[in-house]
Write a protein that holds these residues in place. Structure first.
Motif, PDB file in Angstrom:
ATOM      1  N   ASP A 119       0.853  -1.179   0.065  1.00 56.98           N
ATOM      2  CA  ASP A 119       0.006  -0.587   0.024  1.00 56.98           C
ATOM      3  C   ASP A 119       0.650   1.459  -0.291  1.00 56.98           C
ATOM      4  O   ASP A 119       1.229   2.486   1.102  1.00 56.98           O
ATOM      5  N   PRO A 120       1.473   1.244  -0.818  1.00 60.57           N
ATOM      6  CA  PRO A 120       2.365   2.856  -1.158  1.00 60.57           C
ATOM      7  C   PRO A 120       1.386   4.028  -0.940  1.00 60.57           C
ATOM      8  O   PRO A 120       2.338   5.082  -0.050  1.00 60.57           O
ATOM      9  N   GLN A 121       0.199   4.544  -1.421  1.00 60.67           N
ATOM     10  CA  GLN A 121      -0.413   5.214  -1.586  1.00 60.67           C
ATOM     11  C   GLN A 121      -0.380   5.962  -0.216  1.00 60.67           C
ATOM     12  O   GLN A 121      -0.515   7.034   0.284  1.00 60.67           O
ATOM     13  N   SER A 122      -0.470   4.838   1.153  1.00 62.40           N
ATOM     14  CA  SER A 122      -0.850   5.162   2.375  1.00 62.40           C
ATOM     15  C   SER A 122       0.345   6.275   2.998  1.00 62.40           C
ATOM     16  O   SER A 122       0.060   6.945   4.380  1.00 62.40           O
ATOM     17  N   TRP A 123       1.724   5.876   2.925  1.00 61.63           N
ATOM     18  CA  TRP A 123       2.661   6.173   2.856  1.00 61.63           C
ATOM     19  C   TRP A 123       2.654   7.693   1.671  1.00 61.63           C
ATOM     20  O   TRP A 123       4.290   7.960   2.386  1.00 61.63           O
ATOM     21  N   GLN A 124       1.860   8.172   0.952  1.00 61.63           N
ATOM     22  CA  GLN A 124       2.499   9.558  -0.258  1.00 61.63           C
ATOM     23  C   GLN A 124       4.026   8.916  -0.731  1.00 61.63           C
ATOM     24  O   GLN A 124       4.709   9.851  -1.172  1.00 61.63           O
ATOM     25  N   PHE A 125       3.682   7.400  -1.001  1.00 61.31           N
ATOM     26  CA  PHE A 125       5.324   6.765  -1.631  1.00 61.31           C
ATOM     27  C   PHE A 125       4.838   7.168  -3.190  1.00 61.31           C
ATOM     28  O   PHE A 125       4.360   5.769  -4.037  1.00 61.31           O
ATOM     29  N   ASN A 126       4.996   7.969  -4.248  1.00 60.42           N
ATOM     30  CA  ASN A 126       4.838   8.125  -5.507  1.00 60.42           C
ATOM     31  C   ASN A 126       6.276   7.927  -6.674  1.00 60.42           C
ATOM     32  O   ASN A 126       7.457   7.443  -5.960  1.00 60.42           O
ATOM     33  N   GLN A 127       5.848   7.553  -7.384  1.00 62.40           N
ATOM     34  CA  GLN A 127       7.366   8.114  -8.081  1.00 62.40           C
ATOM     35  C   GLN A 127       8.289   8.466  -8.568  1.00 62.40           C
ATOM     36  O   GLN A 127       9.312   8.461  -9.067  1.00 62.40           O
ATOM     37  N   ARG A 128       7.826   9.713  -7.168  1.00 65.66           N
ATOM     38  CA  ARG A 128       8.981  11.594  -8.395  1.00 65.66           C
ATOM     39  C   ARG A 128       9.822  10.491  -6.697  1.00 65.66           C
ATOM     40  O   ARG A 128      10.741  10.932  -6.919  1.00 65.66           O
ATOM     41  N   ILE A 129       9.336  10.137  -5.528  1.00 64.77           N
ATOM     42  CA  ILE A 129       9.877   9.910  -4.750  1.00 64.77           C
ATOM     43  C   ILE A 129      10.883   8.471  -4.858  1.00 64.77           C
ATOM     44  O   ILE A 129      11.569   8.657  -3.843  1.00 64.77           O
ATOM     45  N   ALA A 130      10.457   8.141  -5.341  1.00 65.45           N
ATOM     46  CA  ALA A 130      10.951   6.431  -5.433  1.00 65.45           C
ATOM     47  C   ALA A 130      12.280   6.570  -6.433  1.00 65.45           C
ATOM     48  O   ALA A 130      13.203   5.399  -6.800  1.00 65.45           O
ATOM     49  N   ASN A 131      12.203   7.618  -7.092  1.00 60.36           N
ATOM     50  CA  ASN A 131      13.099   7.760  -8.287  1.00 60.36           C
ATOM     51  C   ASN A 131      14.339   9.393  -7.575  1.00 60.36           C
ATOM     52  O   ASN A 131      15.254   9.848  -8.230  1.00 60.36           O
ATOM     53  N   GLN A 132      14.406  10.089  -6.181  1.00 57.54           N
ATOM     54  CA  GLN A 132      15.298  10.253  -5.987  1.00 57.54           C
ATOM     55  C   GLN A 132      16.346  10.042  -6.225  1.00 57.54           C
ATOM     56  O   GLN A 132      16.756   8.630  -6.178  1.00 57.54           O
ATOM     57  N   ARG A 133      17.376  10.987  -6.150  1.00 58.53           N
ATOM     58  CA  ARG A 133      18.821  10.156  -6.413  1.00 58.53           C
ATOM     59  C   ARG A 133      19.797  10.557  -5.759  1.00 58.53           C
ATOM     60  O   ARG A 133      18.850  10.816  -4.310  1.00 58.53           O
ATOM     61  N   ALA A 134      20.784   9.629  -5.537  1.00 58.80           N
ATOM     62  CA  ALA A 134      21.646   9.508  -4.464  1.00 58.80           C
ATOM     63  C   ALA A 134      22.530  10.144  -4.258  1.00 58.80           C
ATOM     64  O   ALA A 134      22.387  10.919  -4.565  1.00 58.80           O
ATOM     65  N   ARG A 135      22.930  10.596  -2.691  1.00 56.49           N
ATOM     66  CA  ARG A 135      23.423  12.042  -2.866  1.00 56.49           C
ATOM     67  C   ARG A 135      24.936  11.814  -2.904  1.00 56.49           C
ATOM     68  O   ARG A 135      25.954  11.941  -2.861  1.00 56.49           O
ATOM     69  N   TYR A 136      25.314  10.511  -3.195  1.00 60.64           N
ATOM     70  CA  TYR A 136      26.916   9.947  -3.319  1.00 60.64           C
ATOM     71  C   TYR A 136      26.619   9.636  -5.056  1.00 60.64           C
ATOM     72  O   TYR A 136      26.082   8.672  -5.560  1.00 60.64           O
TER      73      TYR A 136
END
Length: 310
Positions: A293-310
């Motif tokens: 249930d990703p919707q309940s965590w506001q886990f969307n495609q934008r969040i899932a594809n954030q770049r790494a800091r390193y």
């Protein structure tokens, strides 16, 4: 009176005179033993029935295999709890709560080295004790399970230093540890924390039936993958908890879409042999552990594809 009888009479007198002292010494020993038993029993009761449950949302993870349960040592730290495998030299599960981000967040300096944990039975035996140098030159990072940043910013410096105990560390490939895993930890520390309030995390490694080990004689098992479970109370007390779970293999390049690794809690239980939330009502447990249930965590495609800091 013969000399023999004289000495026998003197010995009886001496024994009689010493007996009160011996009785007092025995009484003192019994009093000390009683105090130790009471103190030990009180500590055990506090640890098992108060302290640990307070840090274990809906139950401490249990192994379905009695041999793994028997050789897993529960270690409680200031801000997180560990189920440490003395056989694998790894934490099999780590559980902690992510509190809301403080207004004046402090960036504490990161310790330079990891340290052995004297509470591990391995360290009682001394020679198999896992320490910082056992990972050096192996091609694997010292992967935190309870993360340095979240624990430091929510619980302070002493709790942060405890994340550098080797009972919180497991072998992770650099691309996983520094990129994909770091991205998921950053989402938890920022996105989930900013939007959803406090929540719990259970995380740890997954092993092959016959795992490989780091070089050397310490027998530190190398995981094939890692899991992370997020769980929190629903806003409506009549609704079941909200859960989000991931399994990430070791061989990632680090920039993958994190939604590709979404799984159910039941999937993780099948691969680890652990029962995570056994304190829940059976029907509720069955429901939340099979849900994705990703919707309940506001886990969307934008969040899932954030770049790494390193």
């Amino acid at each position: 009176m013969s000399l023999l009888k004289f000495w026998q009479k003197q010995a009886k007198k001496t024994a009689g005179a010493a007996s009160p002292f011996k009785k007092n010494r025995l009484k003192t020993k019994l009093q000390i033993l009683t105090i130790l038993v009471i103190f030990g029993g009180g500590w055990y009761s506090y640890e098992v029935y108060i302290a640990r449950p307070a840090m274990a949302f809906e139950g401490i993870p249990k192994h379905q295999d009695w041999k793994m349960e028997l050789t897993t040592r529960v270690i409680r730290n200031e801000a997180f709890m560990v189920g440490y495998s003395e056989i694998f030299g790894n934490p099999l599960w780590v559980k902690y709560q992510v509190l809301p981000k403080p207004d004046n967040i402090q960036r504490l300096p990161r310790p330079d080295r990891f340290v052995h944990d004297w509470r591990s039975l391995r360290c009682w035996l001394h020679f198999p004790c896992v320490n910082h140098d056992d990972y050096t030159g192996t091609g694997y990072d010292r992967g935190h399970m309870a993360p340095n940043h979240v624990i430091a910013t929510r619980y302070g410096q002493n709790a942060q230093h405890q994340t550098f105990l080797m009972t919180n560390i497991t072998p992770q490939r650099p691309n996983l540890n520094r990129r994909a895993w770091q991205r998921l930890e950053e989402i938890a520390a920022n996105h989930f924390s900013d939007n959803l309030g406090a929540f719990w995390v259970v995380t740890g490694p997954i092993f092959d039936e016959k795992p490989q080990f780091l070089p050397g004689y310490k027998m530190i098992a190398i995981p094939k993958a890692f899991y992370k479970i997020f769980i929190r109370e629903a806003e409506d007390p009549n609704e079941p908890p909200k859960v989000l779970a991931f399994i990430m293999p070791q061989n990632l390049n680090g920039n993958e879409d994190l939604s590709d690794f979404l799984v159910s809690v039941r999937d993780i239980e099948q691969q680890t042999g652990l029962d995570f939330f056994h304190k829940l009502d059976d029907a509720v447990e069955a429901y939340v552990e099979t849900l994705i249930d990703p919707q309940s965590w506001q886990f969307n495609q934008r969040i899932a594809n954030q770049r790494a800091r390193y």
